[in-house]
Design an enzyme around this catalytic site. Structure first.
Site, PDB file in Angstrom:
ATOM      1  N   SER A 120       0.815  -1.217   0.000  1.00 38.71           N
ATOM      2  CA  SER A 120       0.000   0.000   0.000  1.00 38.71           C
ATOM      3  C   SER A 120       0.854   1.276   0.000  1.00 38.71           C
ATOM      4  CB  SER A 120      -0.916   0.013   1.220  1.00 38.71           C
ATOM      5  OG  SER A 120      -1.674  -1.164   1.267  1.00 38.71           O
TER       6      SER A 120
HETATM    7  N1  SAM Z   1      -0.358  -5.029   3.987  1.00 34.92           N
HETATM    8  C1  SAM Z   1       0.346  -5.381   2.790  1.00 34.92           C
HETATM    9  C2  SAM Z   1       1.758  -4.857   2.777  1.00 34.92           C
HETATM   10  O1  SAM Z   1       2.158  -4.139   3.702  1.00 34.92           O
HETATM   11  O2  SAM Z   1       2.462  -5.199   1.814  1.00 34.92           O
HETATM   12  C3  SAM Z   1      -0.368  -4.966   1.535  1.00 34.92           C
HETATM   13  C4  SAM Z   1      -1.600  -5.732   1.358  1.00 34.92           C
HETATM   14  S1  SAM Z   1      -2.289  -5.827  -0.236  1.00 34.92           S
HETATM   15  C5  SAM Z   1      -2.928  -4.210  -0.473  1.00 34.92           C
HETATM   16  C6  SAM Z   1      -3.700  -6.835   0.201  1.00 34.92           C
HETATM   17  C7  SAM Z   1      -3.320  -8.244   0.561  1.00 34.92           C
HETATM   18  O3  SAM Z   1      -4.488  -8.907   1.048  1.00 34.92           O
HETATM   19  C8  SAM Z   1      -2.810  -9.062  -0.610  1.00 34.92           C
HETATM   20  O4  SAM Z   1      -1.554  -9.593  -0.325  1.00 34.92           O
HETATM   21  C9  SAM Z   1      -3.859 -10.156  -0.768  1.00 34.92           C
HETATM   22  O5  SAM Z   1      -3.341 -11.374  -1.217  1.00 34.92           O
HETATM   23  C10 SAM Z   1      -4.389 -10.248   0.644  1.00 34.92           C
HETATM   24  N2  SAM Z   1      -5.725 -10.873   0.763  1.00 34.92           N
HETATM   25  C11 SAM Z   1      -6.782 -10.762  -0.064  1.00 34.92           C
HETATM   26  N3  SAM Z   1      -7.823 -11.452   0.420  1.00 34.92           N
HETATM   27  C12 SAM Z   1      -7.431 -12.011   1.590  1.00 34.92           C
HETATM   28  C13 SAM Z   1      -8.066 -12.829   2.565  1.00 34.92           C
HETATM   29  N4  SAM Z   1      -9.324 -13.239   2.437  1.00 34.92           N
HETATM   30  N5  SAM Z   1      -7.341 -13.190   3.651  1.00 34.92           N
HETATM   31  C14 SAM Z   1      -6.046 -12.784   3.810  1.00 34.92           C
HETATM   32  N6  SAM Z   1      -5.400 -12.025   2.912  1.00 34.92           N
HETATM   33  C15 SAM Z   1      -6.084 -11.622   1.830  1.00 34.92           C
END
Ligand code: SAM
Length: 242
Positions: A90
């Protein structure tokens, strides 16, 4: 031969030191940008103020270690970057805002949903006692866990799983930070929040503009209130029944 090796090692040392100096300066610029945005982005009341301890944590965490080598030169720009598997790390301002909204304290146990690169978890880990972070995509979970371990973030535990259901084993959480957009607030996450705890979560349709919501659970634990603070755009919360 010995002298050639010594010269090569010295050069490597100088290059590494220069790169670290460059990244430290870039991190300081990133923090200045976050401070400037915090003054202009219209977040209601005092919610938009970024806590000084959060800025210090972001000065400290090497974001360039959390992004792929081909985008490392953009690591400190205020924008999301690709991390593979169609996912992103993000935008730094949003990381700062969400962290600040979670009101982290030294004795807190925090759940993050969506580990991605591990960067948000690393920032949180500087401010709380323990971070549990859950990631749906297995290679991302594995890589983030390895990266956080190698960088010494010992109070972060990562596991692969569907964060829609939260992580029941370590409940209740003082705060929950969700870094993928859900169509609604997952009921399990409300349940797993401590009475008086707060959750920060983007809510809205996939691939459109969503609302960054702040959810406060009442101190009696029986009800909660949610407020939309800011339009945002996150990748969707995937997996399971929605
Ligand atoms: N917080 C992260 C970082 O600092 O790099 C960025 C997160 S990215 C915007 C959103 C993340 O949520 C992705 O890696 C995606 O694979 C994960 N994601 C999506 N659906 C999910 C779920 N149901 N449970 C856990 N993770 C999930």
């Amino acid at each position: 031969m010995g002298r050639v090796l010594l010269t090569a090692l010295s050069l490597l040392f100088i290059t590494t030191a220069a790169a670290e100096e460059h990244f430290t300066a870039a991190r300081e610029d990133m923090v200045r940008t976050i401070q400037a945005l915090a003054k202009t982005v219209p977040v209601p009341s005092s919610s938009g103020k970024i806590d000084r301890s959060v800025l210090d944590a972001m000065r400290d965490v090497p974001r360039h270690e959390f992004v792929p080598a081909d985008v490392r030169n953009a690591a400190y720009k205020d924008r999301p970057l690709p991390i593979g598997h169609g996912q992103t790390i993000s935008q730094p301002y949003i990381v700062a805002l969400m962290t600040s909204l979670a009101k982290p304290a030294k004795n807190h146990v925090v759940l993050e949903v969506g580990t991605g690169s591990g960067y948000q978890a690393a920032v949180l880990s500087r401010l709380v006692a323990q971070v549990y972070s859950i990631e749906l995509v297995e290679p991302l979970a594995r890589n983030a866990a390895g990266r956080l371990r190698a960088l010494g973030y010992d109070n972060v535990t990562v596991r692969q799983g569907d964060g829609y259901k939260g992580w029941a084993e370590h409940t209740p959480y003082d705060a929950i930070v969700v870094t993928a957009a859900a169509s609604h607030i997952p009921p399990a996450l409300i349940e797993q929040l401590k009475p008086g705890g707060r959750m920060v979560i983007p809510v809205g349709e996939r691939f459109s503009i969503q609302d960054l919501m702040l959810v406060d659970k009442d101190p009696n634990g029986r009800a909660h209130t949610s407020r939309a603070l800011l339009p945002v755009q996150f990748v969707p919360l995937l997996g399971g029944e929605r």
